[in-house]
Design a protein around this motif. Sequence first.
Motif, PDB file in Angstrom:
ATOM      1  N   LEU A  71       0.846  -1.194   0.000  1.00  0.00           N
ATOM      2  CA  LEU A  71       0.000   0.000   0.000  1.00  0.00           C
ATOM      3  C   LEU A  71       0.882   1.245   0.000  1.00  0.00           C
ATOM      4  CD1 LEU A  71      -2.586  -1.091   2.725  1.00  0.00           C
ATOM      5  CD2 LEU A  71      -2.870  -1.187   0.241  1.00  0.00           C
ATOM      6  N   ASP A  72       0.606   2.158  -0.939  1.00  0.00           N
ATOM      7  CA  ASP A  72       1.334   3.424  -0.904  1.00  0.00           C
ATOM      8  C   ASP A  72       0.680   4.355   0.115  1.00  0.00           C
ATOM      9  OD1 ASP A  72      -0.914   4.623  -2.110  1.00  0.00           O
ATOM     10  OD2 ASP A  72      -0.074   4.470  -4.124  1.00  0.00           O
ATOM     11  N   HIS A  73       1.228   5.554   0.246  1.00  0.00           N
ATOM     12  CA  HIS A  73       0.757   6.479   1.286  1.00  0.00           C
ATOM     13  C   HIS A  73      -0.715   6.827   1.103  1.00  0.00           C
ATOM     14  CE1 HIS A  73       1.182   9.646   4.337  1.00  0.00           C
ATOM     15  NE2 HIS A  73       0.425  10.388   3.558  1.00  0.00           N
ATOM     16  N   SER A  74      -1.128   7.078  -0.127  1.00  0.00           N
ATOM     17  CA  SER A  74      -2.522   7.446  -0.382  1.00  0.00           C
ATOM     18  C   SER A  74      -3.462   6.287  -0.092  1.00  0.00           C
ATOM     19  CB  SER A  74      -2.697   7.903  -1.833  1.00  0.00           C
ATOM     20  OG  SER A  74      -1.985   9.097  -2.075  1.00  0.00           O
ATOM     21  N   GLN A  75      -3.069   5.089  -0.511  1.00  0.00           N
ATOM     22  CA  GLN A  75      -3.907   3.912  -0.255  1.00  0.00           C
ATOM     23  C   GLN A  75      -4.042   3.644   1.233  1.00  0.00           C
ATOM     24  OE1 GLN A  75      -1.516   1.319  -2.717  1.00  0.00           O
ATOM     25  NE2 GLN A  75      -3.166   1.095  -4.229  1.00  0.00           N
ATOM     26  N   LEU A  76      -2.943   3.845   1.957  1.00  0.00           N
ATOM     27  CA  LEU A  76      -2.972   3.649   3.403  1.00  0.00           C
ATOM     28  C   LEU A  76      -3.948   4.621   4.056  1.00  0.00           C
ATOM     29  CD1 LEU A  76      -1.661   2.098   5.780  1.00  0.00           C
ATOM     30  CD2 LEU A  76       0.002   3.971   5.930  1.00  0.00           C
ATOM     31  N   SER A  77      -3.891   5.873   3.627  1.00  0.00           N
ATOM     32  CA  SER A  77      -4.805   6.887   4.158  1.00  0.00           C
ATOM     33  C   SER A  77      -6.251   6.530   3.864  1.00  0.00           C
ATOM     34  CB  SER A  77      -4.463   8.249   3.539  1.00  0.00           C
ATOM     35  OG  SER A  77      -5.412   9.222   3.924  1.00  0.00           O
ATOM     36  N   GLU A  78      -6.517   6.121   2.637  1.00  0.00           N
ATOM     37  CA  GLU A  78      -7.886   5.753   2.247  1.00  0.00           C
ATOM     38  C   GLU A  78      -8.381   4.562   3.060  1.00  0.00           C
ATOM     39  OE1 GLU A  78      -7.389   5.056  -1.888  1.00  0.00           O
ATOM     40  OE2 GLU A  78      -6.967   7.168  -2.352  1.00  0.00           O
ATOM     41  N   LEU A  79      -7.501   3.597   3.275  1.00  0.00           N
ATOM     42  CA  LEU A  79      -7.878   2.400   4.024  1.00  0.00           C
ATOM     43  C   LEU A  79      -8.259   2.753   5.460  1.00  0.00           C
ATOM     44  CD1 LEU A  79      -8.120  -0.687   4.217  1.00  0.00           C
ATOM     45  CD2 LEU A  79      -5.664  -0.758   4.731  1.00  0.00           C
ATOM     46  N   TYR A  80      -7.468   3.610   6.092  1.00  0.00           N
ATOM     47  CA  TYR A  80      -7.751   3.966   7.477  1.00  0.00           C
ATOM     48  C   TYR A  80      -9.011   4.825   7.606  1.00  0.00           C
ATOM     49  CZ  TYR A  80      -3.915   1.865  10.054  1.00  0.00           C
ATOM     50  OH  TYR A  80      -3.078   0.956  10.665  1.00  0.00           O
ATOM     51  N   VAL A  81      -9.287   5.649   6.602  1.00  0.00           N
ATOM     52  CA  VAL A  81     -10.536   6.425   6.627  1.00  0.00           C
ATOM     53  C   VAL A  81     -11.739   5.483   6.628  1.00  0.00           C
ATOM     54  CG1 VAL A  81     -12.028   7.946   5.274  1.00  0.00           C
ATOM     55  CG2 VAL A  81      -9.631   8.547   5.610  1.00  0.00           C
ATOM     56  N   VAL A  82     -11.719   4.527   5.707  1.00  0.00           N
ATOM     57  CA  VAL A  82     -12.829   3.576   5.608  1.00  0.00           C
ATOM     58  C   VAL A  82     -12.896   2.707   6.853  1.00  0.00           C
ATOM     59  CG1 VAL A  82     -13.693   1.565   4.349  1.00  0.00           C
ATOM     60  CG2 VAL A  82     -12.852   3.548   3.102  1.00  0.00           C
ATOM     61  N   ARG A  83     -11.742   2.252   7.317  1.00  0.00           N
ATOM     62  CA  ARG A  83     -11.733   1.395   8.503  1.00  0.00           C
ATOM     63  C   ARG A  83     -12.303   2.128   9.709  1.00  0.00           C
ATOM     64  NH1 ARG A  83      -6.720  -1.105  12.042  1.00  0.00           N
ATOM     65  NH2 ARG A  83      -8.048  -2.417  13.340  1.00  0.00           N
ATOM     66  N   GLY A  84     -11.902   3.387   9.898  1.00  0.00           N
ATOM     67  CA  GLY A  84     -12.394   4.145  11.039  1.00  0.00           C
ATOM     68  C   GLY A  84     -13.904   4.281  11.031  1.00  0.00           C
ATOM     69  N   GLU A  85     -14.466   4.580   9.864  1.00  0.00           N
ATOM     70  CA  GLU A  85     -15.914   4.750   9.766  1.00  0.00           C
ATOM     71  C   GLU A  85     -16.657   3.436  10.007  1.00  0.00           C
ATOM     72  OE1 GLU A  85     -17.710   7.413   9.564  1.00  0.00           O
ATOM     73  OE2 GLU A  85     -16.037   8.797   9.396  1.00  0.00           O
ATOM     74  N   LEU A  86     -16.191   2.372   9.366  1.00  0.00           N
ATOM     75  CA  LEU A  86     -16.884   1.093   9.501  1.00  0.00           C
ATOM     76  C   LEU A  86     -16.728   0.506  10.900  1.00  0.00           C
ATOM     77  CD1 LEU A  86     -16.145  -0.663   6.074  1.00  0.00           C
ATOM     78  CD2 LEU A  86     -18.177   0.606   6.775  1.00  0.00           C
ATOM     79  N   GLU A  87     -15.532   0.613  11.472  1.00  0.00           N
ATOM     80  CA  GLU A  87     -15.324   0.103  12.832  1.00  0.00           C
ATOM     81  C   GLU A  87     -16.166   0.908  13.823  1.00  0.00           C
ATOM     82  OE1 GLU A  87     -13.367  -2.396  14.015  1.00  0.00           O
ATOM     83  OE2 GLU A  87     -11.692  -2.708  12.635  1.00  0.00           O
ATOM     84  N   GLY A  88     -16.216   2.231  13.617  1.00  0.00           N
ATOM     85  CA  GLY A  88     -17.032   3.063  14.492  1.00  0.00           C
ATOM     86  C   GLY A  88     -18.495   2.683  14.423  1.00  0.00           C
TER      87      GLY A  88
END
Length: 217
Positions: A71-88
Amino acid sequence: MQDARANQKDAYQLILEAIDSHIYKPGDRLVESELAERFGVSRTPIREALQRLETQSLLTRDGRSLIVASLDHSQLSELYVVRGELEGLAARLAARHATPEEIKVLRDMMEADKALIDDPVALSRANKRFHKQIHLASHNRFLVQQLDLVHRSMALLATTSIAAEGRGDQTLEEHEAIVAAIEVGDGEAAYNALRDHISQAYVTRLKLDAQAVEAAE
């Protein structure tokens, strides 16, 4: 036909678990014959499993070879955004729907995890089980499916943020806040606590990545 489907499922799971446990890391080349020999599975289900993993973007092409994706930097950021919302969201729903037994399981997990504080690898595995339990406590099968996809992509991270100094203790404190909110049925507090937990993990990972770049220069 049934045996072939079972073999395909086994091959897929075996390779996925090997990536998740970092036996195969980002950039590693996966070879059909070597995988078949390692796992004791014929090459046909291995080939089908590799195709499936490539479709899911867990593997990528390097010429004619398949390698574990990174995962590059942008993909990592996108992944954590989605993960945060779904986990929340999972935590919010768990606060509404978790049974007393499910909450007890979370409490028991947290108590057992205290003994793993000096073992980042074991604590990382325990952390995944803890999050999975919250997903299940949401009682929303479609959300669980989406979170499974997200966590598959998390397997592409070569290290665990829990390995960072002090992160183990911090993780357990954040878990306590999440479960406490679920326990009293406060969906908003549970959502915020889990979002904050993912945010802290992301900050830690960014710091680890920055340190790795600096060490390589």
